[in-house]
Write a protein that holds these residues in place. Structure first.
Motif, PDB file in Angstrom:
ATOM      1  N   ILE A   1       0.868  -1.174   0.000  1.00 18.39           N
ATOM      2  CA  ILE A   1       0.000   0.000   0.000  1.00 18.39           C
ATOM      3  C   ILE A   1       0.909   1.229   0.000  1.00 18.39           C
ATOM      4  O   ILE A   1       1.581   1.506   0.997  1.00 18.39           O
ATOM      5  CB  ILE A   1      -0.895   0.004   1.248  1.00 18.39           C
ATOM      6  N   SER A   2       0.939   1.959  -1.123  1.00 18.63           N
ATOM      7  CA  SER A   2       1.839   3.104  -1.236  1.00 18.63           C
ATOM      8  C   SER A   2       1.119   4.389  -0.881  1.00 18.63           C
ATOM      9  O   SER A   2       0.221   4.810  -1.592  1.00 18.63           O
ATOM     10  CB  SER A   2       2.372   3.214  -2.659  1.00 18.63           C
ATOM     11  N   VAL A   3       1.519   4.986   0.202  1.00 22.41           N
ATOM     12  CA  VAL A   3       0.914   6.236   0.659  1.00 22.41           C
ATOM     13  C   VAL A   3       2.051   7.135   1.151  1.00 22.41           C
ATOM     14  O   VAL A   3       3.200   6.753   1.075  1.00 22.41           O
ATOM     15  CB  VAL A   3      -0.118   5.964   1.779  1.00 22.41           C
ATOM     16  N   GLY A   4       1.733   8.308   1.648  1.00 19.96           N
ATOM     17  CA  GLY A   4       2.791   9.145   2.218  1.00 19.96           C
ATOM     18  C   GLY A   4       3.381   8.445   3.442  1.00 19.96           C
ATOM     19  O   GLY A   4       2.731   7.613   4.074  1.00 19.96           O
ATOM     20  N   THR A   5       4.631   8.780   3.766  1.00 15.37           N
ATOM     21  CA  THR A   5       5.267   8.108   4.897  1.00 15.37           C
ATOM     22  C   THR A   5       4.500   8.307   6.204  1.00 15.37           C
ATOM     23  O   THR A   5       4.412   7.393   7.021  1.00 15.37           O
ATOM     24  CB  THR A   5       6.724   8.597   5.038  1.00 15.37           C
ATOM     25  N   GLY A   6       3.895   9.495   6.377  1.00 16.41           N
ATOM     26  CA  GLY A   6       3.118   9.743   7.593  1.00 16.41           C
ATOM     27  C   GLY A   6       2.024   8.702   7.748  1.00 16.41           C
ATOM     28  O   GLY A   6       1.856   8.094   8.813  1.00 16.41           O
ATOM     29  N   GLN A   7       1.287   8.474   6.667  1.00 16.92           N
ATOM     30  CA  GLN A   7       0.191   7.501   6.709  1.00 16.92           C
ATOM     31  C   GLN A   7       0.725   6.077   6.810  1.00 16.92           C
ATOM     32  O   GLN A   7       0.156   5.249   7.537  1.00 16.92           O
ATOM     33  CB  GLN A   7      -0.676   7.662   5.461  1.00 16.92           C
ATOM     34  N   ALA A   8       1.815   5.801   6.092  1.00 13.58           N
ATOM     35  CA  ALA A   8       2.382   4.446   6.118  1.00 13.58           C
ATOM     36  C   ALA A   8       2.780   4.068   7.548  1.00 13.58           C
ATOM     37  O   ALA A   8       2.505   2.956   8.008  1.00 13.58           O
ATOM     38  CB  ALA A   8       3.589   4.363   5.187  1.00 13.58           C
ATOM     39  N   LEU A   9       3.409   5.016   8.248  1.00 15.14           N
ATOM     40  CA  LEU A   9       3.797   4.762   9.639  1.00 15.14           C
ATOM     41  C   LEU A   9       2.572   4.603  10.531  1.00 15.14           C
ATOM     42  O   LEU A   9       2.503   3.711  11.380  1.00 15.14           O
ATOM     43  CB  LEU A   9       4.657   5.915  10.156  1.00 15.14           C
ATOM     44  N   ALA A  10       1.586   5.481  10.329  1.00 12.68           N
ATOM     45  CA  ALA A  10       0.384   5.436  11.169  1.00 12.68           C
ATOM     46  C   ALA A  10      -0.348   4.113  10.981  1.00 12.68           C
ATOM     47  O   ALA A  10      -0.844   3.527  11.947  1.00 12.68           O
ATOM     48  CB  ALA A  10      -0.529   6.607  10.837  1.00 12.68           C
ATOM     49  N   LEU A  11      -0.411   3.619   9.734  1.00  7.11           N
ATOM     50  CA  LEU A  11      -1.081   2.339   9.478  1.00  7.11           C
ATOM     51  C   LEU A  11      -0.371   1.211  10.220  1.00  7.11           C
ATOM     52  O   LEU A  11      -1.001   0.389  10.890  1.00  7.11           O
ATOM     53  CB  LEU A  11      -1.099   2.044   7.973  1.00  7.11           C
TER      54      LEU A  11
ATOM     55  N   VAL B   1       7.225  25.465  -3.534  1.00  7.79           N
ATOM     56  CA  VAL B   1       6.099  24.529  -3.505  1.00  7.79           C
ATOM     57  C   VAL B   1       6.424  23.386  -2.543  1.00  7.79           C
ATOM     58  O   VAL B   1       7.382  22.640  -2.745  1.00  7.79           O
ATOM     59  CB  VAL B   1       5.777  23.964  -4.904  1.00  7.79           C
ATOM     60  N   SER B   2       5.633  23.272  -1.486  1.00  9.58           N
ATOM     61  CA  SER B   2       5.825  22.237  -0.477  1.00  9.58           C
ATOM     62  C   SER B   2       4.896  21.070  -0.762  1.00  9.58           C
ATOM     63  O   SER B   2       3.831  21.243  -1.349  1.00  9.58           O
ATOM     64  CB  SER B   2       5.501  22.821   0.900  1.00  9.58           C
ATOM     65  N   ARG B   3       5.310  19.854  -0.354  1.00  4.23           N
ATOM     66  CA  ARG B   3       4.408  18.709  -0.474  1.00  4.23           C
ATOM     67  C   ARG B   3       3.153  18.950   0.361  1.00  4.23           C
ATOM     68  O   ARG B   3       2.037  18.686  -0.065  1.00  4.23           O
ATOM     69  CB  ARG B   3       5.102  17.440   0.020  1.00  4.23           C
ATOM     70  N   GLY B   4       3.356  19.412   1.585  1.00  8.64           N
ATOM     71  CA  GLY B   4       2.218  19.722   2.447  1.00  8.64           C
ATOM     72  C   GLY B   4       1.347  18.526   2.772  1.00  8.64           C
ATOM     73  O   GLY B   4       0.150  18.671   3.004  1.00  8.64           O
ATOM     74  N   ASP B   5       1.929  17.299   2.794  1.00 13.55           N
ATOM     75  CA  ASP B   5       1.090  16.110   3.006  1.00 13.55           C
ATOM     76  C   ASP B   5       1.632  15.221   4.120  1.00 13.55           C
ATOM     77  O   ASP B   5       1.250  14.063   4.227  1.00 13.55           O
ATOM     78  CB  ASP B   5       0.993  15.304   1.709  1.00 13.55           C
ATOM     79  N   ASN B   6       2.545  15.755   4.934  1.00 13.38           N
ATOM     80  CA  ASN B   6       3.125  14.995   6.031  1.00 13.38           C
ATOM     81  C   ASN B   6       3.893  13.760   5.563  1.00 13.38           C
ATOM     82  O   ASN B   6       4.059  12.806   6.312  1.00 13.38           O
ATOM     83  CB  ASN B   6       2.038  14.589   7.041  1.00 13.38           C
ATOM     84  N   SER B   7       4.323  13.757   4.324  1.00 14.87           N
ATOM     85  CA  SER B   7       5.135  12.652   3.807  1.00 14.87           C
ATOM     86  C   SER B   7       6.542  12.763   4.394  1.00 14.87           C
ATOM     87  O   SER B   7       6.860  13.737   5.084  1.00 14.87           O
ATOM     88  CB  SER B   7       5.208  12.762   2.292  1.00 14.87           C
ATOM     89  N   GLY B   8       7.385  11.799   4.099  1.00 17.28           N
ATOM     90  CA  GLY B   8       8.767  11.857   4.579  1.00 17.28           C
ATOM     91  C   GLY B   8       9.467  13.116   4.086  1.00 17.28           C
ATOM     92  O   GLY B   8      10.198  13.775   4.832  1.00 17.28           O
TER      93      GLY B   8
END
Lengths: 287, 232
Positions: A70-80, A150-157
């Motif tokens: 499941i490929s998501v931002g790192t923030g979500q990957a860690l939370a999952l 321009v920032s990702r702004g998505d809590n990714s790594g």
């Protein structure tokens, strides 16, 4: 009455199509038994770079497990993973990872590989940051001149590293010049290119988008720009449903010699340089 | 412009050579969205007829809810279906998350209100006297419903098209509950998102063209059925 007959045929066709779909549905591969499926939560860059397409099939062949990546931002990957919704995670946000480890939710953090981030911008470099040694200094200059970033702004790594840089620059970016894309790295680079703006990117995505996005590398090789990927496993005592053996098998595979050898050369063919450097068994300070 | 052209050429090439992965992705899209549409018909048409024909307290509220549901954002559906199917969620024991079944469920939730809402509209645009006349001619309750459905078949087929169109083109829910797994839950929309984020714009354009062609073919078939009685 002729049309009545015609209508019946159409109804027949409709029923046939419906039956076909339902039967087809049965032909969809049955869900993999839970013991054989490993859910891997990971960051978009491992999938977008194509690395997973090489490593996952090999792992499946070697072990008989089926990986659901499941490929998501790192923030979500860690939370999952920290909720036990994934069996193992491959991520790149060392500070956040260590926080989950210290909370006891994730275990067994092991270094897998690294590459690096760079600050890119238009070739004209209106903010004159080219060649600066410190990434934080470069961002400070952008903020002072209010030049579009321009920032990702998505809590990714990548976004987490960017926030760390702003913190180091002792600035809290805001204003019309600071754009938060809320999208993946590729989309963010495209926005930066269209707006002739600056951005922080990982090298892999930057190389993959070179044809479409003609921004140039301006600041690189600062130690803080190291992009370190690790594998972590959720604490099996906290989550009854996780596939402990499968998750561990995948983590073990990622630091095995076979996987590390593939990582060492991956991308050379397409980009002329490797996208990642294998790090299994190393200490973070030694990179 | 050159990029768009490359994409179109790539689309033609993929279709002409019958690329097995693309075929598998396209067929899976049809299966999942087709199944979801069928299920939403099985639930939505009876529900819509009941809401259109019956009179009971709270009926307006129900109709308003259905009408709101017609615009249900797929990502919201995706999020809630995910939460329910998580291992820690109430339906986690089913092990449905990241399977085609989960995608059918999510798409069903998106399509069912569309079908229900359009069925209500289809039933209500029938002349109310028709119902009285049928009853006067001695139609039983089931005969009445069947005849009303036949009378409203054109707008009902429009409901099928709207429902199918809504789910085949949806990406948010499919991505969240399916996980975009290669060979398992990757459909045309999620594959397009992936190829775009990989920077493979020509392939992404090609996938979009295939999706449009697919949606067009299905709608053309349904339109042919719908317009059948129109041109004697």
């Amino acid at each position: 009455m002729r049309w009545m007959r015609g209508e019946k045929q159409w109804w027949g066709l409709g029923v046939a199509v419906a039956a076909g779909l339902v039967l087809g549905q049965l032909a969809i591969p049955a869900p993999v038994p839970a013991a054989q499926a490993v859910i891997l939560s990971t960051t978009t860059s491992t999938q977008d770079s194509g690395l997973l397409d090489v490593l996952v099939p090999l792992f499946q062949k070697r072990t008989g497990y089926t990986v659901k990546a499941i490929s998501v931002g790192t923030g979500q990957a860690l939370a999952l993973a920290a909720r036990g919704e994934a069996d193992v995670c491959l991520v790149h946000a060392p500070d956040a990872e260590k926080k989950y480890v210290s909370e006891g939710l994730l275990l067994n953090r092991r270094l897998v590989m690294h590459n690096d981030f760079l600050i890119v911008g238009p070739a004209g470099d209106p903010a004159r940051i080219k060649g600066l040694a410190s990434a934080a200094d470069a961002l400070r200059r952008l903020a002072e001149a209010k030049i579009t970033f321009v920032s990702r702004g998505d809590n990714s790594g990548t976004h987490q590293l960017e926030k760390k840089l702003w913190k180091e620059a002792e600035l809290d970016p805001s204003g019309a010049w600071y754009l938060q894309a809320g999208q993946g790295m590729g989309a963010t680079l495209v926005i930066a290119w269209e707006k002739q703006a600056y951005s922080l990117t990982d090298r892999g995505t930057f190389l993959a988008f070179k044809k479409r996005v003609q921004l140039v590398p301006l600041v690189e090789k600062d130690r803080i720009l190291l992009n370190i990927y690790s594998v972590l496993e959720p604490d099996p005592t906290k989550f009854p449903r996780i596939n402990v053996a499968g998750g561990k098998a995948f983590a073990d595979f990622m630091v095995s010699k076979e996987a590390q050898d593939i990582i060492r050369t991956f991308g050379t063919e397409k980009f002329g340089e490797p996208l990642f450097f294998p790090d299994a068994g190393k200490r973070e300070e030694a990179l | 412009m050159e990029l768009i052209w490359q994409g179109l050429v790539e689309a033609v090439r993929l279709i002409a050579t019958g690329d097995p992965e693309i075929l598998q992705i396209a067929w899976l899209s049809v299966q999942i969205s087709g199944s979801a549409t069928l299920l939403s018909l099985l639930a939505g048409v009876p529900a819509g007829m009941a809401l259109a024909l019956a009179r009971f307290p709270g009926r307006s509220l129900c109709v308003a809810l259905v009408n709101t549901g017609m615009g249900l954002p797929p990502v919201v559906v995706g999020l809630f279906v995910s939460l329910f199917l998580w291992r820690s969620g109430p339906l986690g024991f089913l092990g449905f998350l990241y399977t085609p079944t989960a995608m059918v469920v999510a798409q069903f939730i998106i399509a069912a209100p569309i079908v229900t809402g359009l069925t209500i509209a289809a039933m209500q645009q029938l002349n109310p006297r028709l119902r009285l006349q049928l009853l006067a001619l001695g139609a039983s309750r089931w005969q009445l419903l069947w005849l009303l459905m036949r009378e409203a078949r054109l707008p009902l087929l429009a409901a099928v098209m709207a429902g199918f169109g809504g789910v085949i083109s949806e990406v948010g829910a499919s991505m969240m509950v399916g996980g975009n797994l290669q060979g398992q839950t990757r459909v045309l929309t999620t594959a397009t998102v992936l190829e775009t984020s990989k920077g493979n714009f020509d392939l992404a354009i090609a996938l979009s063209v295939i999706l449009l062609l697919l949606a067009f073919s299905v709608n053309y078939l349904l339109t042919c059925i719908q317009q059948r009685g129109r041109t004697p």
